[in-house]
Structures are given as structure tokens and as C-alpha cells.
Design an enzyme around this catalytic site. Structure first.
Site, PDB file in Angstrom:
ATOM      1  N   ASP A 198       0.628  -2.970  -2.237  1.00 45.10           N
ATOM      2  CA  ASP A 198       0.373  -4.137  -2.879  1.00 45.10           C
ATOM      3  C   ASP A 198       1.437  -5.244  -2.738  1.00 45.10           C
ATOM      4  OD1 ASP A 198      -1.027  -5.756  -5.242  1.00 45.10           O
ATOM      5  OD2 ASP A 198       0.649  -4.707  -6.512  1.00 45.10           O
ATOM      6  N   ASP A 200       2.420  -8.274  -5.489  1.00 52.89           N
ATOM      7  CA  ASP A 200       2.867  -8.869  -6.567  1.00 52.89           C
ATOM      8  C   ASP A 200       3.507  -7.594  -7.351  1.00 52.89           C
ATOM      9  OD1 ASP A 200       1.504 -11.977  -7.292  1.00 52.89           O
ATOM     10  OD2 ASP A 200       1.116 -10.638  -5.697  1.00 52.89           O
TER      11      ASP A 200
END
Length: 409
Positions: A198, A200
Site C-alpha cells: 500500500d 499512503d
């Protein structure tokens, strides 16, 4: 009738001890059934299980050898029943328990020992993966602190309720400020080849959409939509579209400025350096935006990126994104697609993320790691890291600091 002996030798380590012990056992016609040796702070400890099919005064030979080598040697008779129990235990599944923290309190060993014993597990081996803490101060000590301390324990026992064991380990770790990860050992653990992240709050220390909203003067409005999604009033795609609509009219120059100043997560540059050096394929699978993921790709060397494409017209954000929206289901789909394209089994994949939107991806990967995640995500993920930087992923992959040092010069 076979006689079995457990030979235990201890003393100050020096060259030639293994050779001397081996020669004494060979002259007595002993068969080597198992052996383990370690040196800690200059003290050698060796244990060997041997079998003798004829009369032999191996004990006397070992005593004389011990005097020559400066070792205290014991020879302990092992009954057929004890040998059978050892054989059964050696064939039981192995678990790998990893302790990670800036500093490991000594008391955690007692509590981990009680926890594993309560589940019928025997500690087979304990070794340190992190480097030794330097005696001097300055930069060396600062780097050692950032990389933290890591100890790996090998456990054996009958099949256990892993979910229950992990739940108790999570609670125990939270009490002491220590991450406790538990993995099933297998051939795949040493042959993982794909790592997906991922973006953020995982690779970077911010949520880009929140930063965009703040710069556009709609931070509170976007936060309100996020809160509704967390209460279950909106699913990911609904909340994402609603938040995006509030960014309509944002100037593209703001995106460029934010991209140039993305705050990297602690340890990400070191992690990517080693993953590339060791030949892993790396990918970003993000519910964020390709505009920023490509910037990280150029900066850190990711092999591929998959994220949401902002629609920009005449230098302005339109408030829309290109389909399909990259949500939790799409992350799992991409993980499978990349593994299949690369000819990899799913057991060879690693996924790292922090949000509920990552849970399905973490569950599908061979090694799924929740990184600095909310309590709900940590409780549902199989592994989690909260106390160290993201380069601690290397510890869960089984790498020792000493293995990596030559690539850090």
C-alpha cells in the site's frame, strides 16, 4: 542393542574443538544422529546425539579429549522412550516467533516462554537477527536504535490454534511495547519473490487525499466523509467518489508540489535498496493516486505501480477518477495477476499495508503484514509491525542484519 548418548560439551571457544570431539567419537564407532553448536560471548556449547551399536568406552575417550581441549564434557544416556519422543517432536510442524522492538526487555522472554508452553510448544532455537548494539555513541548507536532489536525463536509442537496464539501474543506485545509475529515455517518462507505495498501511511507518512483537501480548503468536509465511511454508512467506492468530488478545481501545480515533498516512511529507502539488490519484484497497490505512486516509483525503483488515475483537464482536477477504482477487491485481484504473470505461487508473495482496505490483500499473500495499523487491522492481520520502521519487514523475511551489512557500505 543400540546405545544412545547425548554428549554435551561447554567451555571457552577455540579452534580445533570440533575436530577433536569428532575424532574421539569416530574412534569409538559412534553414529551421529543430531548435532547443534553455538558460540555466545566466546563460550562454546555443543550438543550431539550419537548411537553406538557395540560396546565402547566413549565416555572415557571424551573425558580425555575434554581435558586436551579445555572443555567440560558430559555423556548422558538416552533411553529408547526418550529417543522416540525426540523423533516425534522433530517431525512436528515448526513455527517461527519473532520479537521486534527498539529495545527488548529481558522479561519478555519469560512471558513468551510461558505463552508458548501454555500451547504445548517447545522452544527449539533462539537467535538474534539484529546487529549487536555498539559500545560507542554517535551515528552508529543511532542507526542501531532505528533498526531496533530482533530475536527469532523456533518453536515445535503439535498443531495449535494459531489464531488464539496470535491473539494472546498481540496482547502480550502491546503490554511491553514489543511486536510479536508468529509464522508457520515452510519451504516457501525462504523463497518469496514478490512484495506488494500500500502507499499512503505505509510507504509515506501521510494520506495524500487529506493533504490535497487541506490545500484546497476542504479538509474538514473530506474528513467528515471519511468518518461516515468508518461508521459503515458508505463503502469505499462511495466515500472515495464523494471525497474526490470535493477536490474539483484543485490546481495541478499543488499535486506537483506535494509529490516533490512526500515524507517517506522511516526505513523505506533501506528496505527498497535490499529488495532490489536481492532480486525481489516490487509493486505499489494503492487506493491513492498514480500521480504520486509514479513519483515514488522513480525515486525508489518499484517495478510497477497500480493506483487510481486522477482526471485532470486544463491543469485542474475534475473531481473524477478513471475506472476501475482500485479498492480492496482490486488489490487482491492484482496481487494474484502479478504472481501468475511472474510464475509465482501465492505462498511466494508478501503484502504490506495499514488500512482495512488492505486486509483482503494481506490475507491472500503468503506473508501479510499490517504496518503501523489501527488496532482493528492489527487484530485481523496475521502479522504486524508497529514499533520499528518499515525495513523491519526484512526481519520477518528471515534476514539477519549481518547478511545485509555488505550491501549497505
Amino acid at each position: 542393542m543400540t546405545r544412545r548418548l547425548l554428549i554435551r560439551a561447554t567451555g571457552a571457544a577455540r579452534p580445533g574443538q570440533l575436530a577433536g570431539l569428532g575424532q574421539a567419537m569416530a574412534r569409538s564407532g559412534a553414529r551421529l544422529l543430531d548435532i547443534n553448536q553455538s558460540v555466545t560471548f566466546g563460550m562454546m556449547s555443543l550438543e550431539a546425539l550419537v548411537g553406538l551399536d557395540h560396546d565402547s568406552d566413549l565416555e572415557a575417550a571424551l573425558a580425555a579429549t575434554g581435558d586436551e581441549l579445555g572443555l567440560d564434557i558430559q555423556a548422558i544416556q538416552v533411553s529408547a522412550e526418550e529417543y522416540q519422543r525426540w523423533s516425534v517432536q522433530a517431525g512436528q510442524p515448526r513455527l517461527i516467533l519473532t520479537l521486534l522492538a527498539p529495545h527488548l526487555p529481558a522479561g519478555i522472554l519469560a512471558e513468551v516462554g510461558a505463552l508458548t508452553a501454555g500451547h504445548g510448544l517447545t522452544v527449539e532455537l533462539i537467535h538474534r537477527l539484529s546487529g549487536r548494539e555498539p559500545l560507542d555513541g554517535g551515528v552508529a548507536q543511532e542507526n542501531a536504535h532505528q533498526r531496533g532489536a530482533c530475536v527469532e525463536c523456533w518453536l515445535r509442537g503439535e498443531e495449535v490454534d494459531l489464531d488464539a496464539l496470535r491473539e494472546k501474543a498481540l496482547a502480550l506485545g502491546a503490554m511491553h511495547g514489543v511486536d510479536i509475529a508468529i509464522q508457520e515455517d515452510s519451504i516457501w518462507r525462504r523463497h518469496r519473490r514478490l512484495v506488494c505495498f500500500d502507499m499512503d501511511s505505509t510507504l509515506i507518512q501521510t494520506e495524500v487525499i487529506d493533504e490535497l483537501a487541506r490545500r484546497h480548503g476542504v479538509g474538514d468536509e473530506v474528513a467528515a466523509v471519511t468518518e461516515r465511511a468508518m461508521r459503515g454508512e458508505l463503502d469505499f467506492q462511495q466515500s472515495f467518489r464523494e471525497r474526490m468530488a470535493k477536490l474539483r478545481g484543485l490546481d495541478e501545480s499543488v499535486l506537483a508540489e506535494i509529490a516533490e515533498n512526500l515524507p517517506l516512511m522511516e526505513g523505506v529507502e533501506r528496505l527498497m535498496h535490499h529488495l532490489k539488490r536481492l532480486g525481489y519484484r516490487t509493486a505499489i497497490l494503492s487506493g491513492g493516486f498514480t500521480y504520486f505512486a509514479r513519483h515514488l516509483q522513480e525515486r525508489l525503483g518499484f517495478d510497477e505501480v497500480h493506483a487510481n488515475e486522477l482526471v485532470i483537464e486544463n491543469g485542474k482536477v475534475t473531481g473524477e477518477v478513471a475506472e476501475p477504482i482500485l479498492d480492496a477487491e482490486r488489490k487482491v485481484q492484482l496481487l494474484h495477476e502479478i504472481a501468475e504473470r511472474e510464475g509465482l505461487a501465492m505462498e511466494q508473495t508478501i503484502a504490506v499495508g495499514d488500512g482495512a482496505n488492505d486486509l483482503k490483500m494481506l490475507a491472500a499473500a503468503g506473508l501479510g503484514i499490517a504496518f503501523r495499523a489501527k488496532p482493528l487491522v492489527r487484530s485481523q492481520a496475521r502479522q504486524s509491525i508497529s514499533t520499528l520502521g518499515i525495513d523491519a519487514v526484512l526481519y520477518l523475511m528471515g534476514y539477519r542484519q549481518g547478511d545485509l551489512e555488505e550491501g549497505e557500505s
